[in-house]
Scaffold this motif. Sequence first.
Motif, PDB file in Angstrom:
ATOM      1  N   THR A  59       0.808  -1.226   0.000  1.00  0.00           N
ATOM      2  CA  THR A  59       0.000   0.000   0.000  1.00  0.00           C
ATOM      3  C   THR A  59       0.838   1.272   0.000  1.00  0.00           C
ATOM      4  O   THR A  59       0.286   2.363  -0.018  1.00  0.00           O
ATOM      5  CB  THR A  59      -0.957   0.024   1.223  1.00  0.00           C
ATOM      6  N   ARG A  98       0.086   4.859  -1.860  1.00  0.00           N
ATOM      7  CA  ARG A  98      -1.347   4.959  -2.153  1.00  0.00           C
ATOM      8  C   ARG A  98      -2.113   5.609  -0.998  1.00  0.00           C
ATOM      9  O   ARG A  98      -3.313   5.433  -0.866  1.00  0.00           O
ATOM     10  CB  ARG A  98      -1.921   3.562  -2.417  1.00  0.00           C
ATOM     11  N   GLN A  99      -1.414   6.415  -0.173  1.00  0.00           N
ATOM     12  CA  GLN A  99      -2.043   7.017   0.998  1.00  0.00           C
ATOM     13  C   GLN A  99      -3.220   7.915   0.623  1.00  0.00           C
ATOM     14  O   GLN A  99      -4.260   7.871   1.270  1.00  0.00           O
ATOM     15  CB  GLN A  99      -1.019   7.807   1.829  1.00  0.00           C
ATOM     16  N   TRP A 100      -3.065   8.747  -0.410  1.00  0.00           N
ATOM     17  CA  TRP A 100      -4.144   9.677  -0.767  1.00  0.00           C
ATOM     18  C   TRP A 100      -5.340   8.928  -1.335  1.00  0.00           C
ATOM     19  O   TRP A 100      -6.483   9.307  -1.088  1.00  0.00           O
ATOM     20  CB  TRP A 100      -3.641  10.762  -1.714  1.00  0.00           C
ATOM     21  N   GLU A 101      -5.068   7.881  -2.071  1.00  0.00           N
ATOM     22  CA  GLU A 101      -6.161   7.053  -2.593  1.00  0.00           C
ATOM     23  C   GLU A 101      -6.930   6.418  -1.429  1.00  0.00           C
ATOM     24  O   GLU A 101      -8.167   6.400  -1.414  1.00  0.00           O
ATOM     25  CB  GLU A 101      -5.570   5.962  -3.496  1.00  0.00           C
ATOM     26  N   ARG A 102      -6.196   5.916  -0.457  1.00  0.00           N
ATOM     27  CA  ARG A 102      -6.828   5.311   0.723  1.00  0.00           C
ATOM     28  C   ARG A 102      -7.562   6.355   1.562  1.00  0.00           C
ATOM     29  O   ARG A 102      -8.634   6.089   2.096  1.00  0.00           O
ATOM     30  CB  ARG A 102      -5.757   4.589   1.554  1.00  0.00           C
ATOM     31  N   ASN A 127      -8.957   9.134   0.403  1.00  0.00           N
ATOM     32  CA  ASN A 127     -10.189   9.463  -0.311  1.00  0.00           C
ATOM     33  C   ASN A 127     -11.248   8.385  -0.116  1.00  0.00           C
ATOM     34  O   ASN A 127     -12.439   8.692   0.058  1.00  0.00           O
ATOM     35  CB  ASN A 127      -9.916   9.683  -1.802  1.00  0.00           C
ATOM     36  N   ALA A 128     -10.845   7.131  -0.132  1.00  0.00           N
ATOM     37  CA  ALA A 128     -11.788   6.038   0.091  1.00  0.00           C
ATOM     38  C   ALA A 128     -12.356   6.097   1.516  1.00  0.00           C
ATOM     39  O   ALA A 128     -13.563   5.917   1.723  1.00  0.00           O
ATOM     40  CB  ALA A 128     -11.108   4.693  -0.160  1.00  0.00           C
TER      41      ALA A 128
END
Length: 168
Positions: free
Chosen positions: A35, A38-42, A44-45
């Motif tokens: 992961t 992918r912090q910003w993707e996580r 946002n989720a």
Amino acid sequence: MSGSDSTYRATFGDGTSVLERVLVAIINAHTDADTEGRQWERLNAAMSALVGPTTAKERNLEKALLFILRERQRDVCDAEMHAMCSGKRASRVETRSVPTLARLAAVEILGCAAPAEKVPAVHALCAMYQDRFGLHARDYDEVREALQSEAVQHICDELAEWGIATRE
């Protein structure tokens, strides 16, 4: 916990909220090789799961509401300082109304130029102000404003017929 709760919506100088910073800390603490990056993707989720989808329009409305709050607070402080410094002889300094500040925010923050854009934005900002702070912000009435502008123009036209120059 409500997504509209001002405690969680309060923003820092970089635009992130308290909730976002807490979630980023949790995400960073639980990041592994799979992961990483992918912090910003996580984030946002996680934000979508907790408070619903956040669009650019919603973020801009939040910025405009913050602008209204700051300007209103500045007006109140200026009026109080003026009253303290000037004493009884001072004329009263008026604070701008929420609808007036909403019109200003619609133009300056949201970039609304045409009345077709500005009117709904002003209505939305006044409603947001009332919902968040429980204070009644008199609704923006574009019909009343148009009639007042028309009346002023009519008076100026009448004065012009008599040779009296006016400033509009």
